[in-house]
Design an enzyme around this catalytic site. Structure first.
Site, PDB file in Angstrom:
ATOM      1  N   ASN A  38       0.840  -1.205   0.000  1.00 57.71           N
ATOM      2  CA  ASN A  38       0.000   0.000   0.000  1.00 57.71           C
ATOM      3  C   ASN A  38       0.872   1.250   0.000  1.00 57.71           C
ATOM      4  O   ASN A  38       0.402   2.337   0.327  1.00 57.71           O
ATOM      5  CB  ASN A  38      -0.895   0.000   1.240  1.00 57.71           C
ATOM      6  N   HIS A 124     -13.930  -2.409   6.144  1.00 62.77           N
ATOM      7  CA  HIS A 124     -12.790  -3.223   6.569  1.00 62.77           C
ATOM      8  C   HIS A 124     -13.107  -4.010   7.858  1.00 62.77           C
ATOM      9  O   HIS A 124     -13.860  -3.546   8.723  1.00 62.77           O
ATOM     10  CB  HIS A 124     -11.609  -2.276   6.813  1.00 62.77           C
ATOM     11  N   GLU A 168     -15.542   3.608   4.365  1.00 62.48           N
ATOM     12  CA  GLU A 168     -14.170   3.881   3.941  1.00 62.48           C
ATOM     13  C   GLU A 168     -14.234   4.957   2.874  1.00 62.48           C
ATOM     14  O   GLU A 168     -15.290   5.159   2.262  1.00 62.48           O
ATOM     15  CB  GLU A 168     -13.538   2.616   3.337  1.00 62.48           C
ATOM     16  N   SER A 172     -10.650  -0.836   0.452  1.00 66.33           N
ATOM     17  CA  SER A 172      -9.337  -1.490   0.404  1.00 66.33           C
ATOM     18  C   SER A 172      -9.267  -2.658  -0.567  1.00 66.33           C
ATOM     19  O   SER A 172      -8.211  -2.946  -1.106  1.00 66.33           O
ATOM     20  CB  SER A 172      -8.941  -1.963   1.796  1.00 66.33           C
ATOM     21  N   ASP A 197     -13.066   6.446   7.113  1.00 70.48           N
ATOM     22  CA  ASP A 197     -11.736   5.830   7.185  1.00 70.48           C
ATOM     23  C   ASP A 197     -10.986   6.156   5.892  1.00 70.48           C
ATOM     24  O   ASP A 197     -11.306   5.626   4.830  1.00 70.48           O
ATOM     25  CB  ASP A 197     -11.900   4.313   7.356  1.00 70.48           C
ATOM     26  N   HIS A 200      -6.921   4.459   2.614  1.00 66.83           N
ATOM     27  CA  HIS A 200      -6.385   4.369   1.245  1.00 66.83           C
ATOM     28  C   HIS A 200      -6.610   5.638   0.436  1.00 66.83           C
ATOM     29  O   HIS A 200      -6.164   5.713  -0.713  1.00 66.83           O
ATOM     30  CB  HIS A 200      -7.000   3.164   0.527  1.00 66.83           C
ATOM     31  N   LYS A 231       0.267   3.232   5.128  1.00 63.13           N
ATOM     32  CA  LYS A 231       0.086   3.066   3.685  1.00 63.13           C
ATOM     33  C   LYS A 231       0.885   4.157   2.974  1.00 63.13           C
ATOM     34  O   LYS A 231       2.110   4.086   2.958  1.00 63.13           O
ATOM     35  CB  LYS A 231      -1.402   3.006   3.373  1.00 63.13           C
TER      36      LYS A 231
HETATM   37  C1  LIG Z   1      -9.566   0.536   5.151  1.00 66.63           C
HETATM   38  C2  LIG Z   1      -8.583   0.111   6.187  1.00 66.63           C
HETATM   39  N1  LIG Z   1      -8.729   0.563   7.441  1.00 66.63           N
HETATM   40  C3  LIG Z   1      -7.876   0.207   8.409  1.00 66.63           C
HETATM   41  C4  LIG Z   1      -6.821  -0.629   8.153  1.00 66.63           C
HETATM   42  C5  LIG Z   1      -5.901  -1.018   9.260  1.00 66.63           C
HETATM   43  O1  LIG Z   1      -4.788  -0.178   9.263  1.00 66.63           O
HETATM   44  P1  LIG Z   1      -3.402  -0.643   9.906  1.00 66.63           P
HETATM   45  O2  LIG Z   1      -2.719  -1.450   8.867  1.00 66.63           O
HETATM   46  O3  LIG Z   1      -2.709   0.626  10.243  1.00 66.63           O
HETATM   47  O4  LIG Z   1      -3.733  -1.448  11.114  1.00 66.63           O
HETATM   48  C6  LIG Z   1      -6.617  -1.111   6.872  1.00 66.63           C
HETATM   49  C7  LIG Z   1      -5.469  -2.001   6.620  1.00 66.63           C
HETATM   50  O5  LIG Z   1      -5.365  -2.777   5.760  1.00 66.63           O
HETATM   51  C8  LIG Z   1      -7.520  -0.732   5.862  1.00 66.63           C
HETATM   52  O6  LIG Z   1      -7.381  -1.189   4.613  1.00 66.63           O
END
Ligand SMILES: Cc1ncc(COP(=O)(O)O)c(C=O)c1O
Length: 378
Positions: A38, A124, A168, A172, A197, A200, A231
Site C-alpha cells: 500500500n 474493513h 471507507e 481497500s 476511514d 487508502h 500506507k
Molecule cells: C480501510 C482500512 N482501514 C484500516 C486498516 C488497518 O490499518 P493498519 O494497517 O494501520 O492497522 C486497513 C489495513 O489494511 C484498511 O485497509
C-alpha cells in the site's frame, strides 16, 4: 493441552485447507515488481523519510518506553499530530498504534446502547468486527448504495438517540469510493455523525493529498476521520481526528486500545512526518498515479471501473483455486500481486488485488495485461 483442543483447531484448519482458503505467513521470493503493497508513493525507501526516522530515533530513542498516558507521548508525537490536524483540517486528534486499533476504539467506544450504526456492507474487518462488539445496534447498507442508506435513515432516524454512518473513502479490496458530496447532502435531512476511514484515500486524493474528503471538498462535514500511517505515509500507526474535543477526550479516557499499549516508536512517527510533508506537494506523482490507474483499467478492459482513478485495481476471478494459480504464475515471472479470498472478500469473489504505485511503468502495465489476458477471456 488436551487432545480435544488440538483436534478442534485442526478440524477447522482442515476445512479451510479443503476450500483453498488456508492462510499462511511466508516469505515470497524477491520480485522484480511488487504490486502488493500500500506504499503508493514508494516512500518507504526514500532517503528523506529514512533520515526522518533516524533523526527521531537519535533524539528520542528507539522506543517510546511507555504507554501514552504515562510517559510515552513525546514531542515527536505532538509534532506529527499537529501536522495531521492541519492537513486534515481538524482541531483535535489522537495517535494510535495501528489503524486496526483506531477503528476498534472509535466503533466500540463512541456509539452507545441507544444508538444505531449504519455501515457500508464492505467496510474493513477492523470496523466490521468492532460493530459486533460494541453496545450499539448496527445495520449494513449495500456497498456504495446511498439510496439504501437513505432508506435506513428514513426508517430509523426517529428510533435512536444518535445515528452514525461509517464508510471507507477508497475501499481497500475494491478500489472504489462513495460519492462523498451526496453522502454529506444527506446530513441536511438526517442528523448523523459521519465517520470516514481514509486509510487508502490519504496521499492519493485531494489537492494536498489529504484524502478523498479534500478531493470532494467535504472535509468540514466529516465528523471523525480515521487514517493509518502504514500506507502512503510509509510507516505504521494511525490517527483519529475530529473538531470535537469531547470525542477525543472520551477516547483518551475509555479506549483501552490507546491507554494500555506502549506508544508508537519515535522512528515510526519521525518517518511519517517527513512522508506527510513530501505527500503535501506531490501533485505530479498523484496525477501520474491516477493516469496509470485509469490506463491499467483500460488495458485490462475493466469497463465498469474505467472512470475510477484509484491505485487499487481488483481483478475478480471468482474461484479461489484459479486465483491462487494465477497469483503463482505471476510470481514465477517476478510480479507480486495479492490473492484475496473469502472471508476477506465475499464468497465467489476471490480476486487479484493489484496495487499500483508511482514506480510502475506503462511497459509493466502492458506486460501484466499480456500475462493476465488469456486467463481472463472466457
Ligand atoms: C480501510 C482500512 N482501514 C484500516 C486498516 C488497518 O490499518 P493498519 O494497517 O494501520 O492497522 C486497513 C489495513 O489494511 C484498511 O485497509
Amino acid at each position: 493441552m488436551s487432545e480435544h483442543f488440538f483436534n478442534r483447531l485442526e478440524d477447522e484448519l482442515n476445512s479451510s485447507r479443503d476450500k483453498y482458503l488456508f492462510r499462511e505467513v511466508r516469505l515470497y521470493p524477491e520480485c522484480r515488481i511488487n504490486l502488493c503493497s500500500n506504499d503508493y508513493f514508494q516512500l518507504r525507501h526514500d532517503p528523506r523519510v529514512i533520515a526522518g526516522a533516524k533523526e527521531a530515533c537519535e533524539k528520542f530513542g528507539t522506543g517510546s518506553g511507555a504507554s501514552p498516558l504515562l510517559s510515552g507521548f513525546l514531542p515527536c508525537h505532538q509534532s506529527l499530530l499537529d501536522e495531521l490536524k492541519k492537513w486534515k483540517q481538524k482541531s483535535y486528534g489522537l495517535l494510535f498504534n495501528a489503524g486496526f486499533l483506531a477503528n476498534q476504539a472509535v466503533l466500540k467506544h463512541l456509539p452507545g446502547k441507544n444508538d444505531l450504526v449504519l455501515a457500508d456492507k464492505l467496510v474493513h474487518h477492523s470496523m466490521a468486527q468492532a460493530l459486533t462488539q460494541g453496545l450499539a445496534r448496527f445495520k449494513r447498507y449495500r456497498h456504495l448504495d446511498l439510496d439504501h442508506l437513505q432508506e435506513f435513515l428514513d426508517a430509523h432516524c426517529e428510533e435512536y438517540e444518535t445515528i452514525f454512518v461509517v464508510t471507507e473513502s477508497v475501499f481497500s479490496m475494491d478500489g472504489d469510493y462513495p460519492d462523498l458530496k451526496k453522502l454529506v447532502e444527506l446530513k441536511k435531512h438526517y442528523p448523523f455523525i459521519l465517520i470516514l476511514d481514509e486509510a487508502h484515500g490519504t496521499g492519493v486524493f485531494g489537492e494536498t493529498g489529504a484524502g478523498l474528503a479534500e478531493e470532494m471538498q467535504v472535509q468540514d462535514q466529516v465528523d471523525i476521520i480515521i487514517g493509518t500511517l502504514g500506507k502512503s505515509l510509509a510507516s505504521m500507526g494511525a490517527y483519529v481526528l475530529s473538531n470535537s474535543s469531547t470525542v477525543i477526550d472520551f477516547l483518551v479516557n475509555r479506549a483501552g486500545e490507546f491507554i494500555y499499549s506502549t506508544f508508537l516508536s519515535p522512528p515510526q512517527v519521525g518517518s511519517a512526518e517527513i512522508a506527510l510533508k513530501i505527500l503535501q506537494s506531490a501533485e505530479a506523482d498523484r496525477k501520474h498515479l491516477h493516469e496509470m490507474s485509469t490506463n491499467f483499467r483500460k488495458i485490462m478492459k475493466l469497463k465498469e471501473q474505467e472512470e475510477t482513478p484509484s491505485p487499487i485495481v481488483p481483478v475478480v476471478i471468482g474461484d479461489p483455486v484459479k486465483t491462487l494459480e494465477l497469483r503463482n504464475t505471476l510470481l514465477q515471472q517476478g510480479i507480486m500481486v495479492g490473492a484475496i479470498r473469502p472471508p476477506t472478500v465475499p464468497p465467489q469473489t476471490s480476486r487479484l488485488r493489484i496495487s499500483l504505485h508511482t514506480g510502475v511503468t506503462r511497459q509493466t502495465l502492458e506486460e501484466l495485461g499480456g500475462i493476465l489476458e488469456p486467463w481472463l477471456t472466457p
